[in-house]
Every structure is written in structure tokens, then in C-alpha cells.
Design a protein around this motif. Structure first.
Motif, PDB file in Angstrom:
ATOM      1  N   THR A  46       0.855  -1.193   0.000  1.00  0.00           N
ATOM      2  CA  THR A  46       0.000   0.000   0.000  1.00  0.00           C
ATOM      3  C   THR A  46       0.885   1.234   0.000  1.00  0.00           C
ATOM      4  O   THR A  46       2.030   1.200   0.468  1.00  0.00           O
ATOM      5  N   ASP A  50      -5.029   5.614   3.918  1.00  0.00           N
ATOM      6  CA  ASP A  50      -6.401   5.122   3.729  1.00  0.00           C
ATOM      7  C   ASP A  50      -6.399   3.688   3.200  1.00  0.00           C
ATOM      8  O   ASP A  50      -7.177   2.842   3.677  1.00  0.00           O
ATOM      9  N   ALA A  51      -5.528   3.405   2.220  1.00  0.00           N
ATOM     10  CA  ALA A  51      -5.462   2.041   1.690  1.00  0.00           C
ATOM     11  C   ALA A  51      -4.975   1.064   2.759  1.00  0.00           C
ATOM     12  O   ALA A  51      -5.452  -0.080   2.836  1.00  0.00           O
ATOM     13  N   ARG A  85      -5.451   1.328   6.047  1.00  0.00           N
ATOM     14  CA  ARG A  85      -6.541   1.112   7.009  1.00  0.00           C
ATOM     15  C   ARG A  85      -7.621   0.205   6.413  1.00  0.00           C
ATOM     16  O   ARG A  85      -8.196  -0.633   7.109  1.00  0.00           O
ATOM     17  N   ARG A  86      -7.883   0.343   5.111  1.00  0.00           N
ATOM     18  CA  ARG A  86      -8.845  -0.556   4.478  1.00  0.00           C
ATOM     19  C   ARG A  86      -8.325  -1.987   4.460  1.00  0.00           C
ATOM     20  O   ARG A  86      -9.078  -2.947   4.674  1.00  0.00           O
ATOM     21  N   ALA A 119      -8.788  -3.393   7.881  1.00  0.00           N
ATOM     22  CA  ALA A 119     -10.188  -3.731   8.160  1.00  0.00           C
ATOM     23  C   ALA A 119     -10.602  -5.004   7.434  1.00  0.00           C
ATOM     24  O   ALA A 119     -11.471  -5.752   7.918  1.00  0.00           O
ATOM     25  N   ALA A 120      -9.994  -5.273   6.268  1.00  0.00           N
ATOM     26  CA  ALA A 120     -10.354  -6.463   5.496  1.00  0.00           C
ATOM     27  C   ALA A 120      -9.456  -7.657   5.803  1.00  0.00           C
ATOM     28  O   ALA A 120      -9.513  -8.663   5.096  1.00  0.00           O
ATOM     29  N   SER A 162      -6.134   2.021  14.214  1.00  0.00           N
ATOM     30  CA  SER A 162      -6.658   1.011  13.298  1.00  0.00           C
ATOM     31  C   SER A 162      -5.966  -0.338  13.525  1.00  0.00           C
ATOM     32  O   SER A 162      -6.611  -1.396  13.489  1.00  0.00           O
TER      33      SER A 162
END
Length: 431
Positions: free
Chosen positions: A100, A104-105, A107-108, A111-112, A140
Motif C-alpha cells: 500500500t 487510507d489504503a 486502514r482498508r 479492516a479487510a 486502526s
């Protein structure tokens, strides 16, 4: 008489044909022949150009299709400063590696994350992350129960990633001259498994010397230089945040040196998912509006301007010229003749106008001589010269040169002529 020798007609025609064959004619041959001639002359340069073009296109295609990168510690960079070797080995061991380039990428991706948890490798070579962004990343990672491994983070980033880890400066050149740090010196299992690590710098990752090697203190401080209390590796109390002061440990060039591979694979491969996060310009927040002039102006400019204005005003009042009251004088003003003569003489002197000054003296002398010789003010200059020559007995030519024709070249000659005119007036009418 000998008979003329005749040349056979066949020989004349043969010589004409030979001359015609030797004559060059532009555009001889067919288009195919001209093309073949051009190819023979230029085929070497065409082959060289085609080879260069093929090499260039092939290199670009391999770079684009292979997804290679030249960024430091990139998982697709096979250069010594890249991180492709570590990422490839981790993938072979079943670790899912995701690269990444923005917060933002990352943290996504956190989360995934799948079962088993994730590890986040944080590398910010340009110090683009703000303290608030580092705090969001730490939050996060904590929510996702992920481990964080930060490579050479700055003091503010360290403080927000792990409050019980602190930056302790840089390592001196003598501390890493051999390239091998001291033993782990801590109870951390990953550091103990590595035993000793190579912390030398790598070209392309910061500087090649010690200024790029950072030291930290934490709940567990490992790989401290000789005689130091801070180390190249520090871990927080919970064991989920690790900082490493030498990014070159996981590089392609240093991975196989000493215990670097053991430390790298234990830190990055302890969980099934690895998020390889390299901060980029995408992490720089965009401004909501264009900055105004007031926002771009430093805060100190207005107080400094007011102070300078006050100082200038005080200086003007202190050193400014004070005008007194007006002095009245009755008109017309009477000026003495001597002052007028002196003023005009100074003007002539400043302008270096000897000829004008001498002409004025000559006219004045002729006027006074005419009056003293009783010729009248309207007498011609030649008549005055004749009368003065008869009265004094001087040669007429000398008096004519003195009173009419001579023009001085410098001040000395002008003063001499003025003295001679005064002497002539004394002689004509002695006082």
C-alpha cells in the motif's frame, strides 16, 4: 606531299560510344537499383538504431509487465536497496503480502484482514506522516489486533505509534563501522533468535553511513551499541509495536548478512497477512481552499512593520530640518555692482568661458578708452585703437590684438590680457 590519313568510321563511332558510356547522368538505373544502393550505404546505421530501439522497448516492457519499481524497499524492486527478496521469501512461506502507498489504503487493508491477524510494515522515508495520521494508524492496528513494525520512524511518529517507545538520536560512525551490532541484550525472542544483525547503511536508503541509523528506547531495548543505553530495536510493553532503526536490515543487499534474515522473517512473517505500507504523497492532505495572503504572511511581519514605521517617524522628527519664520525684505532689492561683477565672474569661471569673459573686458575697455579720448560712445573699435596708438605711441597692431582680435586659451593668458588692458587705461588717462 603526304596523303591525309583517314580514320575509319567504325573507330569514330566506337570512341563516341565510349565517351558517352563514361559520362555521368543523374537518375540512372531503376528505382529498385537506387533502393539497393541506398541500403548498402546505410544498412549499418539502420541496424544499430534498430538494436538500440529494441533494447529500450524491451527494457520498458519488462519493467511495465514485470511491475518492477526503483523505490527503496519496494517489494517489486530487485535492486540492492529494494525489498523484493524478503517479500518473495515470505510469500513462499504462505504469507500474503499486500503493498500500500497511502494511509487510507492501509486502514482498508487492516479492516479487510482475514483470520490470524495482520502485520503492518510502516516505512516513511520522506517523513510525510503527520502525528495525527500516525495516531490513526495505531488505532486502526489496535482495532484489528495487528502488529506494527516501523522502519526508522521519526520522534513524533514513534510517540503516536507506541507511547512507551521514545527516539534516542542517531548512532555515531564508530558504533557501526564494522556493520555488526552487539548482541540483542534484551529478552525479546525475535532479537534473541537473530543474535547479531548487520546495521550498515545501503546506497539508496538514506545515507550510506550512520546518520540514517536511529536509536530508540522502549520496554525492551535491543541491539544497543557498545556502552550505550539505546538500541537499534525497541518494543513496547504489549509487544505489538516494534521499531527498527536500520531500514537496510530488510533490504536485498543486507538480508542474508548475519541474523538479518531471522529478525526480518520473525517480525514480518509471524502472521498470515503482511501489509507493506510505504508512505507517499497521497498521504499529504489536500488543502480545502487556496491559501490567502494573510495565511502565507509570517506572523511576525506586522509587528515588525509597525515597529519600523514608528522608528522611521521618530527619526524624521529627530533629524528633520526645522524651518524658521519667514523674513520679509523690501523690494526692489538693491545689489552692489561689485557683487554682480563677482557673481558673473564666478559663473564664467565655472563654465570655463575665457573667450566670453575676455570679449566682455575688451568691450568695456574700448568704451572707457573712447570716453577718455573724447571719441564718443558710438566710435568704432578701429577708431579707438588708432586714437590710443597715437596717444600712447604703441604699435597699432599690438593694441588691435589686445583690444579686438586676441582670444586667450587658458586662465593665465586671460589674466595677463586683463592686466595689460588695465595698464593701457592707466596710460591713456593716468589717475
Amino acid at each position: 606531299m603526304s596523303a591525309p590519313v583517314s580514320v575509319p568510321a567504325s573507330k569514330d563511332m566506337a570512341s563516341q560510344d565510349t565517351a558517352g558510356a563514361r559520362e555521368f547522368r543523374a537518375g540512372d538505373g531503376t528505382a529498385r537499383q537506387r533502393a539497393a544502393t541506398w541500403w548498402r550505404k546505410n544498412r549499418l546505421w539502420i541496424a544499430v538504431g534498430a538494436a538500440l530501439a529494441a533494447v529500450t522497448v524491451g527494457g520498458l516492457a519488462a519493467s511495465l509487465l514485470g511491475g518492477q519499481s526503483a523505490d527503496p524497499l519496494s517489494i517489486t524492486n530487485p535492486a540492492p536497496s529494494g525489498g523484493q527478496a524478503a517479500a518473495s521469501v515470505l510469500r513462499e512461506q504462505g504469507v500474503q503480502v499486500t503493498a500500500t502507498d497511502s494511509l487510507d489504503a492501509t486502514r482498508r487493508a487492516l479492516a479487510a484482514g482475514g483470520p490470524g491477524g495482520s502485520t503492518v510494515l510502516v516505512y516513511d522515508p520522506l517523513s510525510l506522516l503527520e502525528p495525527a495520521q500516525a495516531a490513526r494508524l495505531a488505532a486502526s492496528a489496535k482495532d484489528a489486533a495487528a502488529a506494527v513494525v516501523a522502519l526508522a520512524p521519526g520522534p513524533l511518529t514513534v510517540k503516536n505509534l507506541g507511547p512507551d517507545i521514545a527516539s534516542a538520536g542517531t548512532a555515531a560512525a564508530t558504533d557501526s563501522s564494522t556493520g555488526v551490532a552487539a548482541g540483542p541484550g534484551c529478552a525479546n525472542r525475535d532479537a534473541a533468535a537473530a543474535a547479531r544483525i548487520d546495521v550498515r547503511g545501503v546506497d539508496g536508503i538514506g545515507a550510506a553511513g550512520s546518520p540514517s541509523l536511529l536509536l530508540y528506547r522502549g520496554a525492551a531495548t535491543c541491539f544497543a551499541p557498545a556502552g550505550g543505553t539505546a538500541g537499534f530495536m525497541a518494543v513496547n510493553r504489549a509487544g505489538d509495536v516494534t521499531v527498527l532503526g536500520s531500514p537496510g536490515v530488510i533490504s536485498n543487499e543486507r538480508l542474508a548478512s548475519q541474523g538479518n534474515a531471522a529478525l526480518t522473517f520473525r517480525l514480518l512473517g509471524s502472521r498470515p497477512h503482511l501489509i507493506w505500507y510505504t508512505a507517499s504523497l497521497r498521504d499529504v492532505p489536500a488543502a480545502s481552499h487556496a491559501p490567502t495572503l494573510a495565511e502565507l504572511t509570517p506572523r511576525w511581519i506586522f509587528p515588525a512593520s509597525a515597529w519600523l514605521l514608528l522608528v522611521a517617524l521618530i527619526g524624521m522628527l529627530w533629524r528633520g530640518r526645522r524651518h524658521g519664520p519667514l523674513v520679509t525684505e523690501p523690494l526692489p532689492v538693491i545689489v552692489k555692482a561689485s557683487e554682480t561683477v563677482t557673481g558673473r565672474a564666478r559663473l564664467y569661471q565655472d563654465a570655463k568661458a575665457q573667450d566670453t569673459a575676455v570679449e566682455t573686458l575688451q568691450r568695456a575697455t574700448l568704451t572707457r578708452l573712447a570716453q577718455r579720448l573724447r571719441l564718443g560712445t558710438g566710435a568704432a573699435p578701429s577708431a579707438v585703437v588708432d586714437a590710443a596708438a597715437a596717444h600712447t605711441g604703441r604699435p597699432r597692431e599690438d593694441l588691435e590684438a589686445l583690444l579686438i582680435t586676441d582670444i586667450p586659451l587658458n586662465d593665465k593668458q586671460m589674466l595677463a590680457m586683463a592686466a595689460q588692458m588695465a595698464a593701457l587705461e592707466e596710460e591713456v588717462a593716468p589717475r
